[in-house]
Enzyme design. Structure first.
Site, PDB file in Angstrom:
ATOM      1  N   VAL A 105       3.537   1.286   2.743  1.00 63.40           N
ATOM      2  CA  VAL A 105       3.423   0.167   3.636  1.00 63.40           C
ATOM      3  C   VAL A 105       3.715  -1.130   3.154  1.00 63.40           C
ATOM      4  CG1 VAL A 105       1.698  -1.103   4.889  1.00 63.40           C
ATOM      5  CG2 VAL A 105       1.410   1.126   4.841  1.00 63.40           C
ATOM      6  N   GLY A 124       0.490   5.824   0.265  1.00 61.56           N
ATOM      7  CA  GLY A 124      -0.245   7.085   0.692  1.00 61.56           C
ATOM      8  C   GLY A 124       0.682   8.154   0.300  1.00 61.56           C
ATOM      9  N   PHE A 147       2.111  10.044   2.648  1.00 59.36           N
ATOM     10  CA  PHE A 147       2.930  10.186   3.965  1.00 59.36           C
ATOM     11  C   PHE A 147       3.870   8.961   3.953  1.00 59.36           C
ATOM     12  CE2 PHE A 147      -0.451  13.145   5.722  1.00 59.36           C
ATOM     13  CZ  PHE A 147       0.081  14.261   5.161  1.00 59.36           C
ATOM     14  N   GLY A 148       3.360   7.851   3.281  1.00 59.14           N
ATOM     15  CA  GLY A 148       4.344   6.849   3.313  1.00 59.14           C
ATOM     16  C   GLY A 148       3.935   5.572   2.605  1.00 59.14           C
ATOM     17  N   GLY A 166       0.938  -1.079  -0.135  1.00 53.80           N
ATOM     18  CA  GLY A 166       0.028  -0.053  -0.081  1.00 53.80           C
ATOM     19  C   GLY A 166       0.840   1.241  -0.177  1.00 53.80           C
ATOM     20  N   LYS A 221       5.399   0.513   7.801  1.00 52.63           N
ATOM     21  CA  LYS A 221       4.946   1.640   7.251  1.00 52.63           C
ATOM     22  C   LYS A 221       6.240   2.613   7.324  1.00 52.63           C
ATOM     23  CE  LYS A 221       1.881   5.638   6.877  1.00 52.63           C
ATOM     24  NZ  LYS A 221       0.551   6.042   7.310  1.00 52.63           N
ATOM     25  N   ASP A 271      -9.594  11.270  10.049  1.00 49.99           N
ATOM     26  CA  ASP A 271      -9.838  10.705   8.885  1.00 49.99           C
ATOM     27  C   ASP A 271     -10.434   9.593   8.860  1.00 49.99           C
ATOM     28  OD1 ASP A 271      -8.681  11.057   6.052  1.00 49.99           O
ATOM     29  OD2 ASP A 271      -6.782   9.956   6.491  1.00 49.99           O
TER      30      ASP A 271
END
Length: 349
Positions: free
Chosen positions: A74, A69, A71-72, A67, A87, A202
């Site tokens: 995974v 996003g 900010f990071g 995964g 992460k 969120d």
């Protein structure tokens, strides 16, 4: 007429809308943790005091990427012999604001380091991995200097898809019962967080992982602590709120107001609506609706094919109560949990 949405709330760097699985070769994460950012959990006990690097157990093995996003990223991994999710926070070279946002997101993830609940993804360990740079000393020698670098988070690994993937990328439609079970689980997780003075900020399908017939809330990079929490789960935060996907963000946060537990209730309402509507709030370009959400109280439109009686009308009333403009009048998470339990009972008939 000026926009009620501060431009600072729409800056680049807000979280992505969903996770997309991709592949990556196995490899090891180089380096060792610093003693300043590490903690670990054993038998439900959290050790938050500084730990010397030599006390950190075996090297962390990182596998395929699962995964990503804003900010990071995974990955699957193995930590101390256990299969985990790893992460690794982004570092944005040359963008001081981006670096600061990433660091805040990493520190926000630590808000849940001591929490364990069936509807929350458990954070097992975290540290700040140092980076090294070289410079010239006054005498002309090359000097190695370490500085704060990439945040690493070790979390429990879950096999299920995200709620977003379950809703929009699978052929088998999700049942009304499963949707209510997910709603109950999310409400239970939020009730636990709010009771401990933490807001998620969120809540959306991309941040909920399916676990059997239940769900676990994940990604606490926008979370905040409330100081102090009241008996109703509301209070004053340490800073102004504004995180999370704008399509699920409460209008008071879009106006730049301070965060409270009721912001999560609004986001939960949009998530509940989305499970039955099976579409994005406000269409493919939701940004065009932000002004009307704040200024005129617009909310996502209920589809014509809404669940029938007895669940449909009760569910709609619950959602409308959760996303009403007056945040003080929104129900508490524990009340939403009770309401979804009653809807499950009605559905069973």
């Amino acid at each position: 007429m000026p926009s009620p949405v501060p431009l600072s709330r729409l800056r680049r760097g807000s979280p992505s809308t969903h996770l997309e699985p991709v592949g990556s070769p196995d490899r090891y994460l180089p380096g060792s943790p610093t003693p300043l950012r590490h903690f670990f959990i054993k038998s439900g006990f959290v050790c938050g005091s500084p730990v010397a690097a030599k006390q950190v157990p075996a090297e962390l093995q990182v596998g395929e990427k699962i995964g990503a996003g804003s900010f990071g990223v995974v990955y699957r991994g193995v930590y101390c012999g256990h299969h985990v999710a790893v992460k690794r926070m982004h570092r944005r070279q040359g963008l001081s604001e981006g670096d600061d946002i990433s660091k805040k997101s990493f520190l926000a993830e630590l808000n849940v380091k001591s929490l364990q609940h069936p509807n929350l993804v458990t954070l097992l360990a975290a540290w700040m991995q140092p980076h090294f740079r070289y410079g010239l000393c006054n005498d002309g020698d090359v000097e190695e200097k370490s500085h704060e670098g990439t945040g690493i988070l070790i979390m429990e690994l879950l096999a299920g898809p995200s709620l977003y993937t379950r809703l929009f990328s699978m052929d088998t439609p999700i049942s009304d019962r499963s949707c209510l079970e997910v709603g109950r689980g999310l409400a239970a997780g939020l009730s636990y967080l709010h009771g401990r003075g933490i807001v998620h900020l969120d809540v959306r399908p991309a941040n909920a992982i399916m676990v059997g017939s239940g769900v676990k809330l994940c990604d606490f990079g926008c979370s905040q602590r409330l100081e102090p929490p009241s008996h109703k789960g509301r209070g004053s935060p340490t800073g102004a709120g504004g995180g999370g996907a704008y399509t699920h963000r409460a209008p008071e946060l879009l106006r730049g107001e301070r965060a409270s537990a009721s912001n999560d209730i609004y986001s939960l309402a949009v998530t509940l609506w989305q499970m039955w509507a099976l579409c994005q709030p406000y269409g493919p370009d939701g940004s065009a609706a932000l002004y009307n959400v704040v200024a005129h109280g617009r909310r996502p439109d209920f589809p014509l094919q809404w669940p029938p009686f007895p669940v449909g009308p009760s569910l709609r009333r619950l959602i409308e109560a959760c996303w009403q403009a007056d945040e003080a009048s929104r129900p508490l998470a524990c009340h939403i949990e009770d309401a979804t339990v009653k809807l499950l009972q009605e559905l069973a008939g």
